[in-house]
Design an enzyme around this catalytic site. Structure first.
Site, short mmCIF file in Angstrom:
data_model
loop_
_atom_site.label_atom_id
_atom_site.label_comp_id
_atom_site.label_asym_id
_atom_site.label_seq_id
_atom_site.Cartn_x
_atom_site.Cartn_y
_atom_site.Cartn_z
N THR A 124 0.83 -1.21 0.00
CA THR A 124 0.00 0.00 0.00
C THR A 124 0.86 1.26 0.00
OG1 THR A 124 -1.44 1.33 1.44
CG2 THR A 124 -0.17 -0.38 2.51
N ASP A 125 0.28 2.37 -0.46
CA ASP A 125 1.00 3.66 -0.41
C ASP A 125 1.27 4.11 1.03
OD1 ASP A 125 -1.63 4.32 0.27
OD2 ASP A 125 -1.77 6.02 -1.12
N GLU A 126 0.52 3.53 1.97
CA GLU A 126 0.67 3.98 3.37
C GLU A 126 2.04 3.65 3.94
OE1 GLU A 126 -2.43 3.83 6.05
OE2 GLU A 126 -4.00 3.80 4.55
N TYR A 149 -1.33 -0.39 11.15
CA TYR A 149 -1.65 -1.06 9.87
C TYR A 149 -0.51 -0.85 8.88
CZ TYR A 149 -3.40 -1.28 5.07
OH TYR A 149 -3.52 -1.54 3.72
N LYS A 153 2.06 -3.62 7.15
CA LYS A 153 2.20 -3.78 5.69
C LYS A 153 3.66 -3.54 5.26
CE LYS A 153 -0.61 -4.40 2.98
NZ LYS A 153 -1.19 -5.68 2.45
#
Ligand code: NAD
Ligand code: TYD
Length: 345
Positions: A124-126, A149, A153
């Site tokens: 994810t971009d997060e 989260y 990831k």
């Protein structure tokens, strides 16, 4: 490559991805392993259940013997299974560490033992953390996750790349932007706001609502994953985004406009702790492979809102049971405090 193992295929993006594989690759056989947590449902793939090329296995990616068996029957893996909601990870992160980190490790070990042809890990971009105005993250940037989260990831993302460096496992990592579309569980902002608006309930907007996200339509995200499965270079990460930047408050307003609901439904509530102000990805690397998004923001949002309007049975089911406890825990005090403030002002 013919036999594809998809993990998390009963969830939002996974279900669209499974459907796409069956539609675009008639020669493929797809096995979907999904634990069916609160976020997954077999309803999401009812239309392909009768397809002889599709098999559903209810199971946990942390279950090593099961994973080894399924991986031994696959040529490639696309892994989407995860705990995915930031707010839940802030309340309690055990399942995030278990599934996102350990579960991915179990998959990687099995893939290594079986000599799998390709392992696509959906990150994810997060993982890049908050991105300053005027900058877009490139795949070479350091990972600076800022919530549990995102950290889980990032850990899995790095494990995948480490398995390439250490063992030559042909891993490709995708880092996608915020995604919208049908079948997204109504805890994420867009489906939460759409279903609240349909019920004439307040839209709880965190803080000033000026946070920036780049919105990708789910079909575009899946097309990019399909491309990476076939054309991605092992050992590489690829950003997937759309340059559809919006402030959260603009998204809330657009949803209300589409549904003909009043702006007064927007409620500014206490912010998410450690809320990343802005995400932005430089996606020139995947563009060079020949992918670009097909849907603009307005079109994607209109399709998404229309789907929730037409499928009330789906989201009413999703919003029943444990959802109510989560909603109360996450929003009860926030909405009460906002109402008190309004009363005082
Ligand atoms: P989702 O929460 O809708 O679905 C996750 C699925 O994983 C569910 O079906 C759930 O039952 C399953 N699952 C959870 N734990 C499992 C376990 N231990 N074993 C087997 N299955 C398990 O998530 P989503 O939004 O579809 O996201 C899919 C992937 O894409 C995730 O890895 C997420 O991090 C990533 N991603 C999501 C977005 C987004 O905006 N939604 C953006 C970028 C990346
Ligand atoms: P979300 O859909 O949870 O995705 P992410 O945290 O992965 O970006 O949230 C999108 C944006 O919407 C994020 O800036 C947080 C904000 N938001 C709200 O303002 N209110 C809400 O109730 C939720 C769930 C999110």
């Amino acid at each position: 490559m013919r036999r594809i193992l998809v993990t998390g295929g009963a969830g939002f993006i996974g279900s669209h991805f499974v459907r796409r594989l069956l539609r675009e690759h008639p020669e493929y056989e797809v096995t979907n392993i999904d634990k069916l947590t609160y976020a997954g449902s077999r309803d999401n793939l009812r239309d392909v259940e009768g397809d002889p090329r599709y098999r559903f296995v209810q199971g946990d990616i942390c279950d090593r013997p099961l994973v080894e068996e399924l991986v031994s029957q696959a040529d490639a893996i696309v892994s989407l299974a995860a705990e995915t909601h930031v707010d839940r990870s802030l309340l309690e992160a055990d399942d995030f560490i278990r599934t996102d980190v350990h579960g991915t490790y179990v998959l990687l070990c099995a893939a290594r033992e079986q000599g799998i042809e390709r392992f696509v890990y959906v990150s994810t971009d997060e993982v890049y953390g908050a991105v300053p105005e005027g900058y877009s993250s490139s795949e070479m940037d350091p990972l600076r996750p800022r919530n549990p989260y995102a950290a889980s990831k990032a850990a899995a993302d790095m494990l995948c790349l480490a398995f390439f460096a250490s063992y030559d496992l042909p891993v490709v990592v995708s880092r996608g932007a915020n995604t919208m579309g049908p079948c997204q569980y109504p805890e994420k902002m867009i489906p939460l706001f759409v279903t609240n608006a349909l019920r004439d309930e307040p839209l709880p907007l965190y803080g000033d609502g000026r946070q920036v996200r780049d919105w990708l339509f789910v079909e575009d995200h899946c097309e990019a994953l399909d491309l990476l499965l076939h054309e991605g270079t092992p050992g590489e990460a690829y950003n997937i985004a759309a340059d559809n930047y919006r402030h959260n408050i603009q998204v809330a307003e657009a949803i209300l406009e589409l549904l003909g609901k009043p702006r007064s439904l927007i409620r500014h509530v206490a912010d998410r702790p450690g809320h990343d102000r802005r995400y932005s990805l430089d996606w020139s690397k995947i563009r060079a492979l020949g992918w670009s998004p097909r849907q603009g923001f307005d079109e994607a949002l209109a399709k998404t809102v229309a789907w929730y309007g037409d499928n009330e049975w789906w989201w009413q089911k999703a919003r029943s049971g444990d959802y109510q406890d989560y909603y109360q825990r996450q929003y009860g005090w926030r909405l009460e405090a906002a109402a008190r403030q309004e009363g005082e002002g």
